[in-house]
Design a protein around this motif. Structure first.
Motif, short mmCIF file in Angstrom:
data_model
loop_
_atom_site.label_atom_id
_atom_site.label_comp_id
_atom_site.label_asym_id
_atom_site.label_seq_id
_atom_site.Cartn_x
_atom_site.Cartn_y
_atom_site.Cartn_z
N SER A 42 0.86 -1.18 0.00
CA SER A 42 0.00 0.00 0.00
C SER A 42 0.89 1.23 0.00
CB SER A 42 -0.90 0.00 1.24
OG SER A 42 -1.38 1.30 1.52
N ARG A 43 0.61 2.15 -0.91
CA ARG A 43 1.47 3.34 -0.99
C ARG A 43 1.51 4.09 0.34
NH1 ARG A 43 2.68 8.45 -1.97
NH2 ARG A 43 4.10 8.94 -3.69
N SER A 44 0.34 4.30 0.95
CA SER A 44 0.29 5.09 2.18
C SER A 44 0.93 4.34 3.35
CB SER A 44 -1.15 5.46 2.51
OG SER A 44 -1.94 4.29 2.68
N VAL A 45 0.70 3.03 3.44
CA VAL A 45 1.27 2.27 4.56
C VAL A 45 2.78 2.13 4.40
CG1 VAL A 45 1.18 0.08 5.82
CG2 VAL A 45 -0.92 1.04 4.85
N GLN A 46 3.24 1.87 3.17
CA GLN A 46 4.68 1.77 2.95
C GLN A 46 5.36 3.10 3.25
OE1 GLN A 46 6.50 -1.04 2.03
NE2 GLN A 46 8.27 0.26 2.44
N ALA A 47 4.76 4.20 2.82
CA ALA A 47 5.36 5.52 3.08
C ALA A 47 5.43 5.80 4.58
CB ALA A 47 4.56 6.60 2.36
N ALA A 48 4.38 5.43 5.31
CA ALA A 48 4.38 5.67 6.76
C ALA A 48 5.44 4.81 7.45
CB ALA A 48 2.99 5.37 7.33
N ALA A 49 5.59 3.58 7.01
CA ALA A 49 6.61 2.71 7.61
C ALA A 49 8.01 3.24 7.35
CB ALA A 49 6.46 1.28 7.06
N ALA A 50 8.25 3.69 6.11
CA ALA A 50 9.57 4.22 5.78
C ALA A 50 9.88 5.47 6.59
CB ALA A 50 9.64 4.51 4.28
N ARG A 51 8.91 6.37 6.72
CA ARG A 51 9.13 7.60 7.50
C ARG A 51 9.41 7.26 8.96
NH1 ARG A 51 4.73 9.58 4.39
NH2 ARG A 51 3.32 9.19 6.14
N ALA A 52 8.72 6.24 9.48
CA ALA A 52 8.91 5.89 10.89
C ALA A 52 10.31 5.37 11.16
CB ALA A 52 7.88 4.83 11.30
N LEU A 53 10.98 4.84 10.12
CA LEU A 53 12.34 4.32 10.29
C LEU A 53 13.42 5.33 9.91
CD1 LEU A 53 12.23 0.58 9.12
CD2 LEU A 53 12.08 1.52 11.42
N ASP A 54 13.04 6.48 9.39
CA ASP A 54 14.05 7.48 9.07
C ASP A 54 14.85 7.81 10.32
OD1 ASP A 54 13.39 7.64 6.42
OD2 ASP A 54 12.12 9.41 6.61
N GLY A 55 16.16 7.73 10.20
CA GLY A 55 17.03 8.03 11.34
C GLY A 55 17.20 6.88 12.30
N VAL A 56 16.58 5.73 12.03
CA VAL A 56 16.69 4.56 12.90
C VAL A 56 17.55 3.52 12.21
CG1 VAL A 56 15.45 2.72 14.09
CG2 VAL A 56 14.41 4.99 13.86
N GLU A 57 18.52 3.01 12.91
CA GLU A 57 19.38 1.98 12.35
C GLU A 57 18.98 0.60 12.87
OE1 GLU A 57 21.72 2.32 10.11
OE2 GLU A 57 21.61 4.51 9.97
N ASP A 58 19.15 -0.42 12.03
CA ASP A 58 19.00 -1.81 12.45
C ASP A 58 17.59 -2.10 12.96
OD1 ASP A 58 20.31 -4.18 12.29
OD2 ASP A 58 21.51 -3.93 14.11
N ALA A 59 16.60 -1.76 12.16
CA ALA A 59 15.21 -1.99 12.55
C ALA A 59 14.39 -2.33 11.32
CB ALA A 59 14.64 -0.75 13.25
N ALA A 60 13.20 -2.86 11.55
CA ALA A 60 12.31 -3.23 10.45
C ALA A 60 10.86 -3.10 10.90
CB ALA A 60 12.58 -4.65 9.96
N ILE A 61 10.00 -2.80 9.92
CA ILE A 61 8.55 -2.78 10.13
C ILE A 61 7.91 -3.64 9.05
CG2 ILE A 61 6.44 -1.40 10.18
CD1 ILE A 61 8.11 0.99 11.05
N ILE A 62 7.07 -4.58 9.46
CA ILE A 62 6.28 -5.38 8.54
C ILE A 62 4.81 -5.10 8.86
CG2 ILE A 62 5.72 -7.67 7.69
CD1 ILE A 62 8.62 -6.97 7.26
N ALA A 63 4.01 -4.80 7.84
CA ALA A 63 2.58 -4.59 8.04
C ALA A 63 1.81 -5.51 7.10
CB ALA A 63 2.20 -3.14 7.78
N LEU A 64 0.75 -6.12 7.60
CA LEU A 64 -0.07 -7.07 6.85
C LEU A 64 -1.53 -6.67 6.91
CD1 LEU A 64 1.30 -10.47 8.25
CD2 LEU A 64 2.15 -9.21 6.28
N ARG A 65 -2.31 -7.17 5.96
CA ARG A 65 -3.77 -7.08 6.02
C ARG A 65 -4.28 -8.42 6.55
NH1 ARG A 65 -5.04 -4.89 1.21
NH2 ARG A 65 -5.56 -2.86 2.10
N PRO A 66 -4.76 -8.47 7.78
CA PRO A 66 -5.15 -9.75 8.37
C PRO A 66 -6.21 -10.52 7.58
CG PRO A 66 -4.97 -8.07 10.07
CD PRO A 66 -4.84 -7.37 8.75
N SER A 67 -7.12 -9.81 6.93
CA SER A 67 -8.21 -10.48 6.22
C SER A 67 -7.75 -11.21 4.97
CB SER A 67 -9.29 -9.47 5.84
OG SER A 67 -8.75 -8.45 5.00
#
Length: 503
Positions: A211-236
């Motif tokens: 998802s463009r919006s979810v991917q963009a939010a995840a990337a922004r949340a990691l800006d300036g953070v080293e050695d981390a990851a965010i995975i987001a799924l649609r449960p349904s």
């Protein structure tokens, strides 16, 4: 009579001389015939109008047409201009239709002269094209164009610097070779080659589940953070909505295993609920607990919460409660079989590969207790832990995928069939994960309303603790993992808050 005869002879001689010196045709006729034959593609007729054509005249014209992929030629002659008593020239323009480029205009001059009492074309390579003068050449070259363009599920460009690149790079080769582009190249001896025209191939667009919006939010949340990851799924559906991976040293959130710490208590809690333990049951949560005749386990900071419900033991992440209940209520294989029902020991055919987690049957109670709190033999990928959070939200464990189902199956084979989980167990886990955010280890962390989750802090042998937080909100589940970042509350929760508040 003699005079008359002599005059007659002289007259006949003069006529014969004049006839012998007469020039056949005209520059106009010869040039018109040449242009007509050229336009018709009748190269042999062209050659007959040329004075001393080179031996490769026909093959040169045919190969020029073939090699440049000329589909047709249109010629527009100008007026014939005299350049001497027996020479002339005709300026002309033309257009060649090239298969790869479309119209290719050019201009030239057709030169003519009288040879053997006839008007002939004086041919040179630049008659064919001006750039062939002085040994110049023209040719087509192929070059690699852009590979397949992977886009979001909405068909939009995936944001730059999204930290998903390594996964997209894994996917691109699965969509065939890159498209080839064409260049029309002019070369002149002693000079660098020059591109006259370029046909850039259009990249084929293939949709991912991102998802463009979810991917963009995840990337922004990691800006300036080293050695981390965010995975987001649609449960349904199991669709991967975001994968932002800044793990260092070549580690991957899809493929590499890490001890999940207390996030694994979701699995342990599910096993205990299945054994009959009621969420409202009152249990002890001492700061330290020693398994009889075995090792001791401690809560973070040696916190003693006294008597609490099982639900609140989960909310406060009581290691001591979970160890005691696991070694007294669960057999050696119970925890493993529950973990396997929730995805452990499975590969995850996302299209870009993936794995879930592994654990072994404990050798003794020391290992059994450690496994119950996500240490010991238990390891999992961040992708795996995101699927567990998604399974709590939806009540069904689903195999995650990064591509539409048909494409993911084409690349990696069929996905695992969905696993429908016990409704009572799932309902209790939802309440317990809500309590974590309401008054437990994730309370007051700035998360938006409606979030449920579980913190995790995992001890490691090669550095600082790993920080985890898994959870969900509506039809979005996630895992935030910070390698060697410290506790889940201090390392993973601030990133989670930035991510969710940025949606």
């Amino acid at each position: 009579m003699l005079v008359i005869a002599v005059l007659a002879v002289l007259g006949a001689y003069g006529f014969a001389v004049a006839a012998a010196n007469r020039v056949r045709g005209s520059a106009q006729q010869t040039s018109a015939a040449y242009f007509q034959a050229w336009g018709d593609g009748d190269v042999r007729a062209m050659a007959r109008l040329v004075d001393q054509p080179p031996g490769d005249f026909v093959s040169r014209h045919l190969s020029f047409t073939e090699e440049l992929h000329v589909e047709k030629v249109e010629l527009r002659p100008g007026a014939v201009k005299s350049t001497g008593e027996e020479s002339a020239e005709v300026p002309f323009t033309g257009t060649r239709e090239l298969r790869e480029f479309g119209p290719w205009p050019f201009a030239g001059t057709l030169r003519l002269a009288v040879r053997d009492r006839a008007w002939k074309v004086i041919w040179s390579p630049e008659t064919l094209h001006p750039l062939l003068k002085d040994g110049g050449t023209l040719g087509l070259t192929e070059f690699d164009g852009p590979s397949v363009e992977l886009v979001t599920s909405e068909g939009d460009k995936i944001p730059n610097d999204s930290y998903a690149e390594s996964y997209l790079d894994r996917l691109r080769p699965e969509f065939g070779q890159v498209n080839q582009g064409w260049a029309l190249v002019s070369t002149v001896p002693g000079q660098p080659a020059r591109r006259l025209m370029t046909a850039e191939p259009k990249a084929e667009a293939e949709r991912t589940t991102l998802s463009r919006s979810v991917q963009a939010a995840a990337a922004r949340a990691l800006d300036g953070v080293e050695d981390a990851a965010i995975i987001a799924l649609r449960p349904s559906s199991g669709e991967v909505l975001a994968v932002a991976d800044r793990l260092r040293d070549g580690f991957s959130a899809f493929h590499d295993f890490f001890p999940p710490g207390s996030t694994f208590k979701v699995i342990t809690a599910a096993a205990l609920l299945e054994s009959g333990l009621d969420p409202a049951a009152e249990l002890a949560c001492p700061g330290t607990y020693t398994i009889p005749f075995h090792r001791s386990f401690q809560n973070a900071g040696l916190q003693d919460h006294g008597a609490v419900t099982f639900a609140d033991a989960f909310a406060h992440s009581c290691n001591t409660t979970f160890v005691q209940q696991a070694v007294t209520r669960l057999g050696a294989e119970d925890l493993r079989s529950t973990a396997e029902r929730w995805g452990f020991r499975r590969n995850l055919p996302t299209g870009a590969g993936g794995d879930c987690g592994t654990m072994e049957d404990p050798a003794d109670d020391d290992w059994h207790g450690a496994d119950a709190i996500g240490q010991g033999t238990v390891v999992a990928t961040p992708l795996c832990m995101a699927t567990i959070a998604a399974a709590v939200q939806s009540g069904t464990w689903r195999s995650p995928r990064l591509l539409p189902a048909a494409q993911a199956e084409r690349i990696e084979g069929p996905a695992h069939k969905p696993v429908w989980l016990d409704e009572g167990v799932v309902a209790a886990l939802r309440d317990m994960m809500a309590a974590v955010v309401d008054h437990g280890t994730a309370s007051g962390a700035g998360l938006p309303p409606g979030v449920s989750g579980k913190t995790g802090t995992a001890e490691t042998q090669d550095g600082a603790d790993h920080g985890w937080f898994i959870g969900y909100r509506d039809d979005l589940a996630f895992c935030v993992f910070v390698r060697h970042g410290g506790s889940g509350r201090t390392a993973a929760l601030p990133i989670t808050a930035r991510f969710l508040n940025g949606l």
